[in-house]
Design a protein around this motif. Structure first.
Motif, short mmCIF file in Angstrom:
data_model
loop_
_atom_site.label_atom_id
_atom_site.label_comp_id
_atom_site.label_asym_id
_atom_site.label_seq_id
_atom_site.Cartn_x
_atom_site.Cartn_y
_atom_site.Cartn_z
N LYS A 1 27.78 28.67 35.62
CA LYS A 1 27.29 28.21 36.92
C LYS A 1 27.98 29.03 38.01
N THR A 2 27.62 28.80 39.24
CA THR A 2 28.21 29.52 40.36
C THR A 2 29.70 29.25 40.47
N GLU A 3 30.48 30.33 40.52
CA GLU A 3 31.94 30.21 40.63
C GLU A 3 32.34 29.98 42.09
N GLU A 4 33.28 29.04 42.29
CA GLU A 4 33.85 28.81 43.61
C GLU A 4 35.37 28.79 43.49
N VAL A 5 36.03 29.44 44.43
CA VAL A 5 37.49 29.48 44.45
C VAL A 5 37.96 29.07 45.84
N VAL A 6 38.91 28.15 45.89
CA VAL A 6 39.53 27.72 47.14
C VAL A 6 41.00 28.09 47.08
N ARG A 7 41.50 28.72 48.14
CA ARG A 7 42.90 29.17 48.17
C ARG A 7 43.60 28.67 49.42
N ILE A 8 44.86 28.28 49.24
CA ILE A 8 45.75 27.99 50.37
C ILE A 8 47.11 28.60 50.05
N GLY A 9 47.85 28.97 51.09
CA GLY A 9 49.16 29.54 50.86
C GLY A 9 49.86 29.90 52.14
N ASP B 1 45.55 28.30 44.00
CA ASP B 1 44.11 28.53 43.85
C ASP B 1 43.51 27.47 42.94
N PHE B 2 42.36 26.95 43.35
CA PHE B 2 41.57 26.11 42.45
C PHE B 2 40.26 26.83 42.15
N ILE B 3 39.95 27.00 40.87
CA ILE B 3 38.77 27.75 40.44
C ILE B 3 37.81 26.79 39.76
N SER B 4 36.55 26.83 40.17
CA SER B 4 35.51 25.99 39.58
C SER B 4 34.44 26.87 38.98
N ASN B 5 34.06 26.61 37.70
CA ASN B 5 33.00 27.35 37.00
C ASN B 5 33.28 28.85 36.96
N ALA B 6 34.41 29.24 36.41
CA ALA B 6 34.83 30.64 36.41
C ALA B 6 33.80 31.54 35.75
N LEU B 7 33.49 32.65 36.44
CA LEU B 7 32.58 33.65 35.88
C LEU B 7 33.34 34.85 35.33
N GLY B 8 34.27 35.38 36.13
CA GLY B 8 35.02 36.55 35.68
C GLY B 8 36.18 36.14 34.81
N ALA B 9 35.90 35.61 33.66
CA ALA B 9 36.94 34.90 32.90
C ALA B 9 37.66 35.76 31.88
N ALA B 10 37.15 36.94 31.58
CA ALA B 10 37.72 37.66 30.45
C ALA B 10 38.52 38.89 30.85
N THR B 11 38.98 38.95 32.10
CA THR B 11 39.73 40.12 32.53
C THR B 11 41.22 39.85 32.56
N CYS B 12 42.00 40.92 32.44
CA CYS B 12 43.45 40.81 32.56
C CYS B 12 43.98 42.14 33.06
N SER B 13 45.22 42.17 33.49
CA SER B 13 45.79 43.40 34.01
C SER B 13 46.13 44.36 32.87
N ASP B 14 46.20 45.64 33.20
CA ASP B 14 46.56 46.62 32.19
C ASP B 14 47.98 46.39 31.71
N ALA B 15 48.85 45.92 32.60
CA ALA B 15 50.21 45.59 32.18
C ALA B 15 50.19 44.49 31.14
N ALA B 16 49.27 43.54 31.32
CA ALA B 16 49.17 42.44 30.36
C ALA B 16 48.67 42.93 29.02
#
Length: 395
Positions: free
Chosen positions: A250-258, A273-288
């Motif tokens: 479904k459509t991903e929504e992210v709300v951030r405060i800081g 950050d609160f993430i709802s219905n994550a779409l970009g779920a399979a990425t990670c940093s190259d360091a990771a």
């Protein structure tokens, strides 16, 4: 062949400088280069060490300003990232726009997202672009694709972005990716890893209209400096993503405060950050991704949510400056809720280290990071320990 290409490139740069100077534009060659001696120990595997630039910090580019009169300027940026081990060059920001100090800057093309470089993101992580960074490897902050490319080194294709001037301490930034635009380039051509059917398909495509908005307020009272920020990101699910029947996307929504608070040599900062219905779920940093052995998946991608799932991420950092040295202690946690297909995952991290300024352009850094993984999708939770020492130079 490589020497010929380098000669051609340098000749082109010099020619461009002469040409733009003749037309009254201000062209500058910008860049940065970094190398780290780092080691990573993943539970159940032997420790691995390397000397390179695993987070793809190094880059070079061209920046152009032209006076258009009445306070307006034309602005252009072309930036290419590279690895100090001779890896492939990857595109970063490439845009053209118009700016005025009293109004702001309007950009067209490929830019970073406001969640990356304006409100939180890498602006509050002193170890960003190192193997100790919070993105991906520490289970903190949003990974490359969640939140329209809010992780390190990412940029978003085919966008219009506006950054306002500061009015009485307030400023904002907004990004629009029109429908049928190119797919979001969140992983720089695969350099940052990622896997599964949603890899790379998190931008405006097949009718999407993706948006991101962020605002912040900064004030200073005597020796106290305070900045607070918030933002909203909406990554609309595309028709291509809806066809992935195994995951009910479904459509991903992210709300951030800081925010961040500093007093003399001391600084505290963090974000949630609160993430709802994550779409970009399979990425990670190259360091990771350091430490992947054969076909055994040892990547620390717990910064991202489960595909189609909800969750939260928080990050906090404390710094103290002594002379040219900055001491850092930071950490955070990712909580990825379970879905119909994937079980819940958590990752808790803490990092300690220091940065030392040899000059305004040259910097030493080093430290240690531990990540505790609680992954109910795996029979073995592979915690990891990372250390690094490195040097970077800006030119």
């Amino acid at each position: 062949m490589n020497n010929k290409l380098i000669s051609i490139a340098l000749t082109g740069l010099l020619s461009s400088t002469i040409a733009t100077s003749a037309y009254g534009a201000d062209l500058s060659i910008t860049g940065r280069i970094q190398a780290e001696y780092s080691g990573i120990n993943i539970e159940g595997f032997s420790s691995q060490t390397s000397v390179n630039d695993p987070t793809f910090f190094s880059s070079w580019g061209l920046r152009v300003f032209e006076d258009l009169g009445s306070g307006f300027k034309a602005v252009t940026m072309i930036d290419f990232g590279f690895n100090t081990n001779g890896g492939p060059i990857g595109s970063r920001e490439m845009y053209v726009g118009i700016s005025k100090d009293s109004i702001g800057t309007l950009k067209f093309g490929r830019t970073h997202s406001p969640f990356a470089d304006f409100a939180g993101g890498w602006t509050i992580d002193p170890f960003v672009y190192t193997t100790l960074q919070a993105t991906g490897s520490g289970g903190t902050m949003i990974a490359s694709a969640n939140g329209l490319g809010s992780g390190s080194f990412t940029a978003v294709n085919s966008v219009v972005r506006f950054d306002s001037a500061t009015f009485n301490g307030f400023s904002f930034a907004a990004l629009l990716m029109p429908g049928n635009a190119n797919t979001l380039e969140a992983n720089l051509g695969g350099i940052l890893g990622g896997q599964g059917p949603t890899k790379g398909n998190t931008g405006g495509k097949d009718g999407e209209w993706d948006v991101q908005f962020a605002a912040k307020y900064a004030m200073e009272i005597q020796d106290h400096k305070l900045e607070i920020f918030s933002g909203y990101s909406r990554d609309n699910v595309s028709s291509a993503q809806k066809k992935i029947m195994a995951v009910n996307l479904k459509t991903e929504e992210v709300v951030r405060i800081g925010g961040a608070w500093s007093y003399k040599n001391f600084r505290l900062q963090g974000q949630y950050d609160f993430i709802s219905n994550a779409l970009g779920a399979a990425t990670c940093s190259d360091a990771a991704a350091l430490g992947e052995i054969g076909n055994e998946s040892t990547r620390q991608c717990n910064t991202a949510m489960n595909p189609g799932g909800d969750g939260s991420i928080w990050f906090a950092s404390g710094q103290y400056r002594i002379g040219n040295a900055t001491l850092v202690a930071q950490g955070g946690m990712t909580d990825a809720n379970n879905t119909d297909i994937f079980a819940s995952r958590k990752a808790k991290s803490f990092t300690v280290g220091a940065l030392y300024d040899l000059s305004k352009r040259t910097n030493l850094f080093g430290g240690y990071q531990h990540v505790n993984v609680i992954d109910k999708n795996s029979t073995v939770d592979r915690d990891r320990d990372t250390w690094t020492v490195g040097i970077r130079h800006l030119f």
